[in-house]
Design a protein around this motif. Structure first.
Motif, mmCIF file in Angstrom:
data_model
loop_
_atom_site.group_PDB
_atom_site.id
_atom_site.type_symbol
_atom_site.label_atom_id
_atom_site.label_comp_id
_atom_site.label_asym_id
_atom_site.label_seq_id
_atom_site.Cartn_x
_atom_site.Cartn_y
_atom_site.Cartn_z
ATOM 1 N N ASP A 128 -31.417 -34.641 -144.163
ATOM 2 C CA ASP A 128 -31.811 -35.823 -143.403
ATOM 3 C C ASP A 128 -31.166 -35.816 -142.019
ATOM 4 N N ALA A 131 -32.818 -33.108 -139.843
ATOM 5 C CA ALA A 131 -34.150 -33.481 -139.368
ATOM 6 C C ALA A 131 -34.069 -34.386 -138.149
ATOM 7 N N THR A 153 -35.875 -41.531 -140.016
ATOM 8 C CA THR A 153 -36.728 -40.898 -141.023
ATOM 9 C C THR A 153 -37.772 -41.889 -141.515
ATOM 10 N N VAL A 156 -40.151 -38.414 -146.363
ATOM 11 C CA VAL A 156 -39.902 -37.053 -146.828
ATOM 12 C C VAL A 156 -41.202 -36.608 -147.481
ATOM 13 N N ASP A 157 -41.952 -35.785 -146.779
ATOM 14 C CA ASP A 157 -43.272 -35.387 -147.255
ATOM 15 C C ASP A 157 -43.167 -34.481 -148.479
ATOM 16 N N GLU A 187 -43.029 -34.120 -137.045
ATOM 17 C CA GLU A 187 -42.844 -33.432 -138.320
ATOM 18 C C GLU A 187 -41.854 -32.299 -138.116
ATOM 19 N N PHE A 208 -40.052 -33.124 -143.316
ATOM 20 C CA PHE A 208 -39.714 -34.515 -143.045
ATOM 21 C C PHE A 208 -40.607 -35.031 -141.916
#
Length: 435
Positions: A128, A131, A153, A156-157, A187, A208
């Motif tokens: 996290d 990202a 964030t 979270v894909d 992304e 993410f």
């Protein structure tokens, strides 16, 4: 048919974490040569420090209000449109971060479980933070001392596990960069590998989705457009477009918005018929089939008091902390349900609906919502509870797929609401298998 990554997954329940990280399988710490230099800028513990420098956040809780008020003056630096910002390449945001578990034994303690394995919740925290830093690297403006953007964030894909064991005394490397950009969203794809037998071995892939907002984190803000270079980067960018379209389609077809499909309705009715008591011939008389568990009896709940220690650079609760707590509760539920220590297969569709303020009472509810063979699908719902107003507000929903080393009981819904949870769990599980 299960996807190839499932063929790699076997439970680590009986695995004693003896490391074979060095070349030749010698049981000693796996120290990667590129981490011996000890560059502090590449160290995982330095990521959040760099984020504080970019944003101008204070490291002291007592100074946070002043630091946040100073950010208000940065609003004038925001771009009026995306066309005002220079295009960036994927190379501009590329980062490599080291987690030297083999090189720094004192760091290892933070990541160890009682069973001498790696706490995956800590890995979620690192992903996290990385990202966010990747996103700031994409939007970096060398003429500004501080970034006017608040990047957080949103989703979270996907996190796909490529190995079922993470060794506790082998160095880890995170790499990643921006792969797709909208007007206000980014992304970021990241990869984690571990130094095993003299080389880096892939462990997981993560995607993410981040969003940019103004300095007060109230309104959306524009981010730099992305300019792919070469066929590989163009492929990644088109994959990001496809991911966005898929997310829109899934949201549109959500069971919270539309009725189940004909096939799903047949599944629910079959489950219902399988629980009827043939002796009474009554809609209200239900019996539990063999080797089954009522969904109501497959819950684990928890509560967290959100202290300042767990805040992010914007003085809200750190998203990685929320993911760690949700994962640990979900894992405990899967462990209790399956009767052994499960392995993580995938994480998908973690939605961050609302930020969590410092001092909140965070209620976490974990539910086994679907099972198939050795697999357990767990949904974790988190909400903030205000004890003064008695109001509940959903903040996050988490989805985890676990693998057990034995067949697990069938989960059986009793109510219509539980049936929708069952179908939703089945949908998420199906995303981890081949079409």
């Amino acid at each position: 048919m299960l996807s190839p990554r499932f063929l790699l997954l076997r439970s680590a329940a009986s695995f004693t974490a003896r490391s074979f990280c060095a070349a030749g399988g010698v049981s000693k710490p796996g120290r990667a040569p590129d981490m011996a230099e000890g560059d502090p800028l590449l160290h995982v513990s330095n990521v959040r420090n760099r984020l504080r420098e970019i944003v101008g956040a204070s490291t002291n809780w007592r100074d946070h209000q002043q630091a946040m008020s100073e950010r208000l003056s940065l609003s004038s630096m925001l771009a009026k449109s995306q066309n005002d910002l220079p295009a960036k390449t994927m190379k501009d945001s590329y980062l490599e971060v080291h987690l030297p578990l083999g090189s720094e034994p004192q760091l290892r303690e933070k990541y160890l479980t009682f069973h001498n394995t790696v706490r995956f919740g800590r890995i979620l925290e690192d992903l996290d933070s990385l990202a966010v830093l990747i996103s700031y690297s994409h939007t970096y403006n060398p003429t500004l001392k501080r970034s006017p953007l608040s990047i957080v964030t949103a989703l979270v894909d996907k996190i796909d596990m490529r190995q079922h064991v993470i060794y506790p005394d082998c160095d880890i490397k995170f790499t990643g960069h921006v792969t797709w950009v909208g007007k206000t969203s980014i992304e970021a794809k990241m990869h984690m590998s571990q130094y095993v037998n003299g080389a880096y071995t892939p462990v997981l892939d993560a995607t993410f989705v981040m969003v940019a907002r103004d300095p007060e984190n109230k309104r959306a803000a524009f981010v730099n457009p992305l300019k792919p270079e070469g066929p590989e980067e163009e492929r990644l960018f088109q994959e990001g477009e496809a991911n966005k379209s898929r997310r829109v389609a899934l949201s549109t077809a959500s069971l919270l918005k539309v009725a189940p499909t004909d096939e799903e309705r047949k599944i629910v009715h079959s489950l219902f018929l399988n629980t009827l008591d043939t002796k009474t011939v009554s809609f209200r008389s239900r019996i539990l089939p063999p080797n089954s568990v009522w969904m109501e009896d497959a819950k684990v709940k928890g509560l967290e008091i959100c202290h300042p220690q767990e805040r992010n650079i914007f003085n809200r609760i750190f998203g990685g902390f929320l993911m760690r707590k949700a994962y640990e509760l979900g894992w405990a539920n899967a462990c209790s349900f399956g009767g052994c220590r499960p392995s993580l297969v995938a994480v998908d569709d973690i939605l961050f609906q609302k930020p969590v303020d410092i001092g909140s009472l965070l209620l976490l509810s974990s539910q086994v919502c679907y099972t198939q063979g050795n697999h357990i699908q767990v949904r974790v719902h988190s909400e903030v509870f205000d004890p003064l107003t008695r109001q509940h507000n959903t903040t996050n929903v988490f989805h985890f797929t676990f693998f057990s080393d034995r067949d697990v009981p069938n989960i059986i819904p009793m109510t219509y609401g539980e049936s929708m949870l069952y179908l939703d769990g089945k949908r998420h599980f199906n995303q981890t298998v081949e079409p």
